[in-house]
Scaffold this motif. Structure first.
Motif, PDB file in Angstrom:
ATOM      1  N   PRO A  59      51.900  33.679  41.533  1.00 40.37           N
ATOM      2  CA  PRO A  59      50.871  33.970  42.543  1.00 40.37           C
ATOM      3  C   PRO A  59      50.084  35.259  42.272  1.00 40.37           C
ATOM      4  N   TYR A  60      50.381  35.926  41.155  1.00 44.27           N
ATOM      5  CA  TYR A  60      49.801  37.260  40.947  1.00 44.27           C
ATOM      6  C   TYR A  60      48.601  37.260  39.995  1.00 44.27           C
ATOM      7  N   ASN A  61      48.090  36.072  39.681  1.00 40.99           N
ATOM      8  CA  ASN A  61      46.882  35.940  38.846  1.00 40.99           C
ATOM      9  C   ASN A  61      47.044  36.588  37.469  1.00 40.99           C
ATOM     10  N   PHE A  62      48.247  36.594  36.913  1.00 40.19           N
ATOM     11  CA  PHE A  62      48.468  37.203  35.593  1.00 40.19           C
ATOM     12  C   PHE A  62      47.414  36.746  34.585  1.00 40.19           C
ATOM     13  N   GLY A  71      38.336  39.721  44.388  1.00 39.64           N
ATOM     14  CA  GLY A  71      38.628  40.602  45.522  1.00 39.64           C
ATOM     15  C   GLY A  71      38.410  39.907  46.857  1.00 39.64           C
ATOM     16  N   ARG A  72      38.522  40.691  47.916  1.00 36.49           N
ATOM     17  CA  ARG A  72      38.484  40.124  49.262  1.00 36.49           C
ATOM     18  C   ARG A  72      37.067  40.131  49.851  1.00 36.49           C
ATOM     19  N   ILE A  73      36.753  39.057  50.580  1.00 36.26           N
ATOM     20  CA  ILE A  73      35.552  39.027  51.434  1.00 36.26           C
ATOM     21  C   ILE A  73      36.079  39.017  52.873  1.00 36.26           C
ATOM     22  N   ASN A  95      39.137  36.012  52.590  1.00 34.16           N
ATOM     23  CA  ASN A  95      39.060  35.205  51.369  1.00 34.16           C
ATOM     24  C   ASN A  95      39.342  36.129  50.197  1.00 34.16           C
ATOM     25  N   ILE A  96      40.228  35.706  49.278  1.00 36.00           N
ATOM     26  CA  ILE A  96      40.487  36.549  48.108  1.00 36.00           C
ATOM     27  C   ILE A  96      40.333  35.720  46.830  1.00 36.00           C
ATOM     28  N   HIS A  97      39.762  36.379  45.811  1.00 39.71           N
ATOM     29  CA  HIS A  97      39.669  35.825  44.463  1.00 39.71           C
ATOM     30  C   HIS A  97      39.068  34.412  44.414  1.00 39.71           C
ATOM     31  N   GLY A  98      38.035  34.193  45.249  1.00 39.00           N
ATOM     32  CA  GLY A  98      37.316  32.915  45.189  1.00 39.00           C
ATOM     33  C   GLY A  98      37.942  31.820  46.025  1.00 39.00           C
ATOM     34  N   ASN A 170      38.612  39.648  35.077  1.00 36.35           N
ATOM     35  CA  ASN A 170      39.906  39.229  34.542  1.00 36.35           C
ATOM     36  C   ASN A 170      41.014  40.044  35.187  1.00 36.35           C
ATOM     37  N   HIS A 171      42.118  39.363  35.519  1.00 34.78           N
ATOM     38  CA  HIS A 171      43.195  39.983  36.281  1.00 34.78           C
ATOM     39  C   HIS A 171      44.413  40.287  35.399  1.00 34.78           C
ATOM     40  N   VAL A 172      44.172  40.695  34.169  1.00 39.76           N
ATOM     41  CA  VAL A 172      45.284  41.037  33.267  1.00 39.76           C
ATOM     42  C   VAL A 172      45.997  42.294  33.765  1.00 39.76           C
ATOM     43  N   TYR A 173      47.326  42.305  33.619  1.00 40.30           N
ATOM     44  CA  TYR A 173      48.128  43.496  33.919  1.00 40.30           C
ATOM     45  C   TYR A 173      48.562  44.105  32.589  1.00 40.30           C
ATOM     46  N   PHE A 174      48.271  45.369  32.389  1.00 42.34           N
ATOM     47  CA  PHE A 174      48.688  46.081  31.177  1.00 42.34           C
ATOM     48  C   PHE A 174      49.968  46.863  31.449  1.00 42.34           C
ATOM     49  N   ASP A 201      44.063  46.034  55.887  1.00 49.28           N
ATOM     50  CA  ASP A 201      44.010  44.716  55.255  1.00 49.28           C
ATOM     51  C   ASP A 201      43.442  44.770  53.836  1.00 49.28           C
ATOM     52  N   ASN A 202      43.444  45.926  53.215  1.00 50.38           N
ATOM     53  CA  ASN A 202      42.917  46.099  51.844  1.00 50.38           C
ATOM     54  C   ASN A 202      41.406  45.895  51.734  1.00 50.38           C
ATOM     55  N   ILE A 203      40.711  45.964  52.849  1.00 48.79           N
ATOM     56  CA  ILE A 203      39.252  45.771  52.796  1.00 48.79           C
ATOM     57  C   ILE A 203      38.585  47.134  52.622  1.00 48.79           C
ATOM     58  N   VAL A 244      48.289  52.105  43.905  1.00 46.65           N
ATOM     59  CA  VAL A 244      46.828  51.965  43.837  1.00 46.65           C
ATOM     60  C   VAL A 244      46.455  50.486  43.929  1.00 46.65           C
ATOM     61  N   ASP A 245      45.466  50.191  44.742  1.00 52.32           N
ATOM     62  CA  ASP A 245      44.912  48.826  44.836  1.00 52.32           C
ATOM     63  C   ASP A 245      43.437  48.976  45.211  1.00 52.32           C
ATOM     64  N   HIS A 246      42.737  49.838  44.495  1.00 52.50           N
ATOM     65  CA  HIS A 246      41.462  50.375  44.974  1.00 52.50           C
ATOM     66  C   HIS A 246      40.320  50.202  43.969  1.00 52.50           C
ATOM     67  N   ILE A 275      41.539  49.034  40.293  1.00 51.48           N
ATOM     68  CA  ILE A 275      42.822  49.294  39.641  1.00 51.48           C
ATOM     69  C   ILE A 275      43.915  48.923  40.641  1.00 51.48           C
ATOM     70  N   PHE A 276      44.816  48.054  40.200  1.00 50.35           N
ATOM     71  CA  PHE A 276      45.918  47.583  41.056  1.00 50.35           C
ATOM     72  C   PHE A 276      47.217  47.820  40.296  1.00 50.35           C
ATOM     73  N   THR A 277      48.151  48.561  40.908  1.00 49.76           N
ATOM     74  CA  THR A 277      49.379  48.930  40.183  1.00 49.76           C
ATOM     75  C   THR A 277      50.572  48.038  40.580  1.00 49.76           C
ATOM     76  N   LEU A 299      42.869  46.403  35.393  1.00 54.15           N
ATOM     77  CA  LEU A 299      41.572  47.100  35.294  1.00 54.15           C
ATOM     78  C   LEU A 299      40.519  46.017  35.503  1.00 54.15           C
ATOM     79  N   GLU A 300      40.265  45.683  36.759  1.00 52.79           N
ATOM     80  CA  GLU A 300      39.402  44.543  37.096  1.00 52.79           C
ATOM     81  C   GLU A 300      37.956  45.013  37.141  1.00 52.79           C
ATOM     82  N   THR A 301      37.209  44.694  36.113  1.00 49.13           N
ATOM     83  CA  THR A 301      35.820  45.164  36.029  1.00 49.13           C
ATOM     84  C   THR A 301      34.942  44.213  36.838  1.00 49.13           C
TER      85      THR A 301
HETATM   86  C1  G6D Z   1      44.184  42.018  43.544  1.00 50.03           C
HETATM   87  O1  G6D Z   1      43.537  43.810  45.025  1.00 50.03           O
HETATM   88  C2  G6D Z   1      44.278  42.624  44.904  1.00 50.03           C
HETATM   89  C3  G6D Z   1      45.721  42.805  45.308  1.00 50.03           C
HETATM   90  O2  G6D Z   1      45.794  43.298  46.619  1.00 50.03           O
HETATM   91  C4  G6D Z   1      46.402  41.477  45.197  1.00 50.03           C
HETATM   92  O3  G6D Z   1      47.713  41.564  45.669  1.00 50.03           O
HETATM   93  C5  G6D Z   1      46.350  41.000  43.746  1.00 50.03           C
HETATM   94  O4  G6D Z   1      45.018  40.881  43.371  1.00 50.03           O
HETATM   95  C6  G6D Z   1      47.058  39.684  43.516  1.00 50.03           C
HETATM   96  O5  G6D Z   1      44.233  42.923  42.533  1.00 50.03           O
END
Ligand code: G6D
Length: 336
Positions: A59-62, A71-73, A95-98, A170-174, A201-203, A244-246, A275-277, A299-301
């Motif tokens: 569920p983490y979009n690796f 991101g969120r709308i 709504n997140i990530h489409g 791209n939602h790659v985690y380094f 709510d991370n908005i 960080v999730d900012h 940047i999301f840690t 590092l989501e550009t």
């Molecule tokens: C994104 O900013 C969001 C996070 O809050 C979420 O948990 C993750 O995608 C899956 O980076």
């Protein structure tokens, strides 16, 4: 350099590119990166061996291509040219990530082009308005190029048949640590590191970011110093999210992340970097979930999430009908 394709079950193909010291693997499922290795060191989080099960569940979009909107709308609604759009809520009321039928969950068509000093994997798909409830059908190409300089480049080429929002990333985690221990020891560096604060709510709650270079009085800041900061605003944000999730404004088109062993340079023409840690890893009940908090960072550009509700007609993610969209981001890894 050469590429070979291995097919697993569930329709998942692995496209494996070998560049001597480094190796990179992409898949047609979500046009994603699955693995990037420098010698024996894993640079990104992923699973090559059981990709066919791991990615369908994760569920983490690796490593995924995320869109049409990264991101969120807020409240899954927005207005464009006087028309109100209601999207599916897949993150509380937001709504997140489409949405639930985002690009990360689909199979792309693809072709491979082996060229001098680089290999290109060209992924194609069509995003249909009827699937995600944004206006416009989008023809999309996501091109992953890997080259002899150990640089991975992503290009997005798109056209929509109607005015819409388009904010792919791209939602790659380094993780640059040799033992893949938590990333608290990595430092981020750029001429400017302005961070946009978030509500519960991370908005994104403000158009006025806080200036981390000023707060820390340096341009090279370790994640652990951000996590443990005594600055009132940073502290409140870190306590709220566990890290960080900012979205950041990096002041130019380049920033670096490093630890003792490696330097990662990201270059982008997108206006912001989220940047999301990887702050909470408890939401996936699976034997595959071997991750603890801060196992990686993204590092989501992209454009700043929720830009349409913050900036209205001036939102950078607005894409006009029949106008070509082009964007390019590269990540280069070097050993220190
Ligand atoms: C994104 O900013 C969001 C996070 O809050 C979420 O948990 C993750 O995608 C899956 O980076």
């Amino acid at each position: 350099m050469f590429a070979k394709v291995e097919s697993q079950s569930n329709g998942i193909d692995l496209i494996k590119i070998d560049n001597e010291d480094t190796k990179i693997v992409f898949t047609n499922y979500g046009a994603r990166i699955v693995s990037w290795k420098y010698d024996d060191n894993n640079i990104v989080l992923g699973n090559v061996v059981e990709a066919d099960e791991f990615y369908i569940e994760n569920p983490y979009n690796f490593g995924a291509t995320v869109g049409r909107y990264g991101g969120r709308i807020a409240n899954a609604t927005f207005e464009l040219d006087g028309e109100k759009y209601k999207l599916e809520a897949n993150n509380g009321p937001h709504n997140i990530h489409g949405g639930p039928k985002g690009l990360d969950k689909r199979f792309f068509d693809y072709r491979i082009e082996e060229q001098v000093g680089q290999v290109k994997v060209i992924f194609t798909t069509v995003i249909k308005s009827e699937d995600d409830h944004f206006p416009g059908d989008i023809d999309l190409e996501v091109i992953h190029t890997y080259d002899v300089d150990h640089k991975w480049t992503i290009e997005y080429k798109a056209t929509s048949n109607q005015k819409t929002l388009f904010n792919p990333m791209n939602h790659v985690y380094f993780n640059l640590n040799r033992d893949n221990n938590v990333i608290d020891n990595h430092s981020i560096s750029s001429s400017k590191l302005d961070m946009y604060t978030l509500d519960e709510d991370n908005i994104v709650e403000t158009k006025n970011p806080i200036d981390l270079v000023d707060i820390f009085n340096e341009q090279n800041i370790q994640f652990k110093d951000i996590f443990n900061s005594e600055d009132a605003i940073v502290k409140e944000q870190m306590e709220r999210f566990g890290g960080v999730d900012h979205p950041f404004d990096i002041g130019g088109n380049e920033m670096t992340v490093e630890n003792k062993h490696f330097l990662l340079t990201v270059k982008t023409d997108m206006p912001n970097i989220v940047i999301f840690t990887f702050n909470d890893t408890t939401g996936w009940q699976s034997d595959f979930n071997i991750y603890k908090a801060h196992s990686g960072f993204t590092l989501e550009t992209q454009c700043i999430p929720n830009d349409i509700n913050l900036f209205g007609d001036e939102a950078p993610s607005i894409l006009e009908a029949n106008q070509p969209f082009y964007s390019k981001t590269s990540y280069k890894i070097s050993e220190k």
